[in-house]
Motif scaffolding. Structure first.
Motif, short mmCIF file in Angstrom:
data_model
loop_
_atom_site.label_atom_id
_atom_site.label_comp_id
_atom_site.label_asym_id
_atom_site.label_seq_id
_atom_site.Cartn_x
_atom_site.Cartn_y
_atom_site.Cartn_z
N ASP A 130 0.83 -1.21 0.00
CA ASP A 130 0.00 0.00 0.00
C ASP A 130 0.86 1.26 0.00
O ASP A 130 0.62 2.20 -0.77
CB ASP A 130 -0.92 0.00 1.22
CG ASP A 130 -1.93 -1.14 1.16
OD1 ASP A 130 -2.20 -1.64 0.05
OD2 ASP A 130 -2.43 -1.55 2.23
N ILE A 131 1.89 1.26 0.86
CA ILE A 131 2.74 2.45 0.94
C ILE A 131 3.53 2.67 -0.34
O ILE A 131 3.71 3.81 -0.80
CB ILE A 131 3.66 2.34 2.15
CG1 ILE A 131 2.83 2.38 3.44
CG2 ILE A 131 4.72 3.42 2.16
CD1 ILE A 131 3.62 2.22 4.71
N THR A 153 -5.99 8.37 -0.33
CA THR A 153 -5.03 7.57 0.45
C THR A 153 -5.20 7.78 1.94
O THR A 153 -5.00 6.86 2.75
CB THR A 153 -3.60 7.94 0.03
OG1 THR A 153 -3.38 9.35 0.26
CG2 THR A 153 -3.36 7.65 -1.44
N ILE A 154 -5.59 9.00 2.33
CA ILE A 154 -5.80 9.28 3.76
C ILE A 154 -7.03 8.53 4.25
O ILE A 154 -7.05 7.97 5.35
CB ILE A 154 -5.94 10.78 3.99
CG1 ILE A 154 -4.68 11.52 3.46
CG2 ILE A 154 -6.15 11.07 5.46
CD1 ILE A 154 -3.41 11.06 4.09
N VAL A 155 -8.09 8.55 3.39
CA VAL A 155 -9.29 7.80 3.78
C VAL A 155 -8.97 6.30 3.92
O VAL A 155 -9.39 5.64 4.87
CB VAL A 155 -10.41 8.03 2.74
CG1 VAL A 155 -11.64 7.22 3.11
CG2 VAL A 155 -10.74 9.51 2.63
N ALA A 156 -8.18 5.76 2.96
CA ALA A 156 -7.81 4.35 3.03
C ALA A 156 -6.95 4.07 4.26
O ALA A 156 -7.09 3.01 4.91
CB ALA A 156 -7.05 3.96 1.77
N ALA A 157 -6.06 5.02 4.59
CA ALA A 157 -5.23 4.83 5.78
C ALA A 157 -6.09 4.83 7.04
O ALA A 157 -5.83 4.08 7.99
CB ALA A 157 -4.17 5.91 5.85
N SER A 158 -7.14 5.64 7.05
CA SER A 158 -8.03 5.66 8.21
C SER A 158 -8.77 4.34 8.35
O SER A 158 -8.92 3.79 9.46
CB SER A 158 -9.03 6.82 8.07
OG SER A 158 -8.35 8.06 8.02
N ALA A 218 -8.45 1.50 11.36
CA ALA A 218 -9.59 0.88 12.04
C ALA A 218 -9.52 -0.64 11.96
O ALA A 218 -9.88 -1.35 12.91
CB ALA A 218 -10.90 1.37 11.42
N ARG A 219 -9.02 -1.16 10.84
CA ARG A 219 -8.95 -2.61 10.67
C ARG A 219 -7.89 -3.25 11.58
O ARG A 219 -8.07 -4.37 12.06
CB ARG A 219 -8.65 -2.94 9.21
CG ARG A 219 -8.74 -4.43 8.90
CD ARG A 219 -8.64 -4.72 7.42
NE ARG A 219 -7.31 -4.47 6.90
CZ ARG A 219 -7.00 -3.51 6.05
NH1 ARG A 219 -7.96 -2.68 5.60
NH2 ARG A 219 -5.76 -3.34 5.62
N VAL A 250 -14.30 7.87 10.16
CA VAL A 250 -14.07 7.85 8.71
C VAL A 250 -15.27 8.41 7.97
O VAL A 250 -15.14 9.04 6.90
CB VAL A 250 -13.74 6.42 8.26
CG1 VAL A 250 -13.68 6.34 6.73
CG2 VAL A 250 -12.41 5.98 8.84
N ALA A 251 -16.47 8.22 8.51
CA ALA A 251 -17.67 8.76 7.87
C ALA A 251 -17.60 10.28 7.76
O ALA A 251 -17.95 10.87 6.72
CB ALA A 251 -18.91 8.35 8.66
N ALA A 252 -17.10 10.94 8.83
CA ALA A 252 -16.96 12.40 8.77
C ALA A 252 -15.90 12.80 7.76
O ALA A 252 -16.07 13.80 7.02
CB ALA A 252 -16.59 12.93 10.16
N LEU A 253 -14.80 12.04 7.65
CA LEU A 253 -13.76 12.37 6.68
C LEU A 253 -14.28 12.19 5.24
O LEU A 253 -13.99 13.02 4.36
CB LEU A 253 -12.55 11.47 6.93
CG LEU A 253 -11.34 11.71 6.01
CD1 LEU A 253 -10.82 13.13 6.17
CD2 LEU A 253 -10.25 10.70 6.32
N ARG A 254 -15.01 11.12 5.04
CA ARG A 254 -15.59 10.91 3.70
C ARG A 254 -16.60 12.00 3.35
O ARG A 254 -16.68 12.45 2.20
CB ARG A 254 -16.26 9.54 3.65
CG ARG A 254 -15.27 8.38 3.57
CD ARG A 254 -15.98 7.06 3.63
NE ARG A 254 -15.06 5.94 3.41
CZ ARG A 254 -15.37 4.68 3.61
NH1 ARG A 254 -16.60 4.36 4.07
NH2 ARG A 254 -14.48 3.73 3.37
#
Length: 648
Positions: free
Chosen positions: A110-111, A148-153, A157-158, A173-177
């Motif tokens: 990913d990185i 990428t920031i959303v995916a990192a968030s 969580a995972r 993440v909902a607020a970021l999206r």
């Protein structure tokens, strides 16, 4: 190994196993708690740079699209926006190691993908500056960078240490999206107004972004609780929210438009709309940051709680293990103390009470077996059962000893009865022989009578042997001391082969009256052995001498003698005569020597057998000074006395 060590080893193994399991579990829980704290620290370290990067690239995306749309004011502002983007990207790249530690197993690919995407930023900017890159590609590229920031968030969580922490991050993440969807929608609307037209596909894309924005906000409103729900409520109730939503609704209701209808019937100007949208976006990003901080604080608290629980559990396990060992140690010491007491009591019984009982039985005392039995009371457990078994064994041993004593007493009674009867008959026989010898004038007949007299005397001595073995004194008694030479002659007279004896000079000593019969009997037994175990023609020499401790009588034969082991065995028996039952059961015992040992022990007379100069046996009899006196009562026994000439 002693029983104590074995018992403690069993408990120690269990305690060590418990300590190992408890310690391992505590270490595992502490490590897990430490991982929670480390996760919280790593997530917190990447949150702030991520917010700055999202804000910076959203602004650069908007200005880049306005630059492509021909807005002359976007070019100078784009330079500043790019500088902010580079600064935020560099700060986030510095946290790459932290991001890798968040997901060490799957973050490498990913990185690497993110780095490739970030490396394309300068190329895209050249396309924007030269107006060569289409607007839709620019929009998609920057959206991917921000994604990428959303995916990192989502990744954070995972890989969160607890499920509830992951859920809280998912709500954030909902607020970021929602913030990203708002920025995308308002960027599309602003560019459309700058171009003076919005086609149907562009309007559909705009409405899709608006729907995503409002859907994420609605989901966050249903998921968030407490302060974060109130914070979201403050955002949705703010004037900027109303301005943004009213502008979105106006553009959606307006439909596709051309230049002539670009700015007609709009509630806000494009500049006011972007300002309100930026405020709402920042508020949603702040909500994401705060909700992420709550999840990180929860992880820290969970880690601290797990650490305390693990340490407390480990301490409890250690306390339980140590307590169990100490209790086992106390119980083992108590058990060993009982075993030692049982050992002490049994040894006391075997070493003191049983020998004392045997002495009492040997003395003829009547003993009650049940009263003499040990009463070892050690409870009802296995040790108590061992003590009870020993009580039963002791009762059996005492009963056997009492029965043996009674049997031995019965045998002695039989011996004594037979001996006394034989002794009476022999005495009558000797009296008749004495009278016949006095009346007989014929020499041959007199010689025959003398032989019969010797045989009768031997029979009398055999009867006296039985009396001695029965523990009583023979019937013959003397009232006055007797000369030692007379004792020697009397002993020789009791032998059937009296002609083989050669008497050497003996001291003029008298022997106490109460030991005369026993000394004569003792010497007669030794003389019989000397004649029995030597050739018929060989002489037996009898001599005497005074020594420092008393008077010594020596009986020397010329027989085959004995081996050193036989000498040692016979001398040991003469020095300490065993019980008659043991001697009677021995296959190689000599009854004469046993009688000699009994008589010698009765008067403290020493009898010792050695090898003679002829190869036979020399019997040395030491009569102590207390039993002898000089022929002249005024002269004590101390030194050599004139020898008495032997009588033929």
């Amino acid at each position: 190994m002693s029983v104590r060590i074995r018992l403690l080893s069993i408990v120690l193994i269990s305690s060590v196993s418990l300590l190992a399991i408890g310690g391992g579990t505590a270490i595992y829980l502490v490590d897990s708690a430490q991982e929670s704290a480390e996760w919280a620290d790593l997530a917190a370290a990447t949150t702030a740079p991520a917010v700055l990067m999202v804000s910076a690239f959203q602004e650069e995306r908007r200005l880049s699209l306005l630059r492509l749309a021909g807005d002359p004011t976007a070019t100078p502002a784009l330079v500043t926006a790019r500088q902010r983007s580079d600064t935020a990207l560099a700060a986030l790249m510095d946290k790459g190691d932290a991001a890798r530690e968040l997901n060490p197993d799957g973050s490498r690919e990913d990185i690497e993908g993110y780095n490739k995407l970030f490396a394309m930023v300068p190329t895209l900017r050249v396309g924007v500056d030269t107006l060569q890159t289409p607007a839709d590609q620019v929009f998609t590229f920057f959206s991917q960078v921000i994604g990428t920031i959303v995916a990192a968030s989502v990744l954070a969580a995972r890989v969160s240490p607890e499920a509830k922490i992951g859920i809280e991050l998912t709500y954030a993440v909902a607020a970021l999206r929602a913030a990203e969807a708002l920025s995308q929608a308002d960027t599309l609307g602003t560019v459309a107004l700058a171009n003076g037209r919005m086609t149907a596909p562009e309007l559909l894309e705009f409405q899709h972004r608006v729907g995503e924005f409002r859907g994420e906000v609605a989901y966050a409103s249903s998921a968030l609780k407490g302060a974060r729900l109130a914070q979201l409520g403050a955002v949705t109730a703010s004037p900027q929210w109303q301005q943004v939503t009213s502008m979105q609704d106006a553009l959606s209701l307006r439909g596709p438009f051309t230049t002539e209808r670009a700015e007609s019937a709009l509630p806000l100007s494009p500049m006011a709309w972007q300002e309100a949208s930026r405020n709402v976006t920042l508020a949603l990003q702040k909500l994401w940051q705060d909700q992420s901080g709550d999840a990180q604080a929860m992880a820290r608290e969970q880690g601290e709680s797990d650490t305390r629980t693990a340490l407390l559990g480990g301490a409890v396990v250690a306390l339980v293990a140590v307590t169990a060992f100490l209790v086992a140690l106390a119980m083992a010491d108590r058990f060993i103390a009982r075993m030692r007491r049982l050992r002490r009591d049994t040894l006391e019984l075997a070493d003191e009470r049983m020998p004392d009982l045997m002495r009492r039985l040997a003395a003829g005392e009547q003993v009650d077996a049940s009263a003499e039995t040990s009463r070892l009371d050690f409870g009802t457990d296995e040790l108590g059962e061992v003590a009870a078994a020993f009580n039963r064994a002791h009762l059996a041993a005492v009963s056997a000893a009492v029965a043996e004593a009674r049997t031995r007493e019965g045998i002695s009674t039989v011996f004594l009865t037979i001996a006394h009867r034989s002794q009476v008959v022999v005495h009558k026989q000797l009296a008749l022989l004495d009278r016949a010898e006095r009346d007989e004038a014929n020499g041959d007949q007199l010689e025959l009578l003398f032989q019969l007299d010797h045989l009768a005397t031997r029979s009398r001595r055999n009867a006296e042997n039985l009396i001695i073995l029965g523990g009583e004194q023979p019937g013959r008694r003397w009232r006055n001391p007797v000369a030692l030479m007379d004792l020697v002659r009397g002993a020789i007279a009791e032998s059937t082969e009296y002609t083989r004896f050669q008497t050497r000079p003996v001291p003029e000593v008298r022997i106490a009256a109460h030991v005369v019969a026993d000394v004569v009997h003792l010497l007669a037994e030794l003389m019989d052995n000397a004649t029995a175990f030597s050739p018929p023609e060989s002489p037996v020499i009898v001599s005497g001498v005074i020594v420092g401790r008393g008077v010594v009588i020596e009986v020397i034969d010329q027989g085959l003698g004995m081996s050193e082991s036989e000498f040692a065995e016979r001398n040991a028996m003469l020095a300490d005569p065993p019980d008659f039952s043991v001697a009677a059961l021995s296959g190689n015992s000599r009854l004469g020597l046993f009688v000699v040992a009994k008589l010698a022990g009765r008067h403290d007379i020493s009898v010792r057998l050695t090898e003679s100069e002829y190869g036979g046996v020399r019997a040395v009899v030491l009569i102590p000074s207390a039993l002898a006196e000089a022929a002249d009562p005024s002269s004590p026994i101390s030194g050599q006395f004139p020898a008495v000439a032997p009588r033929r």
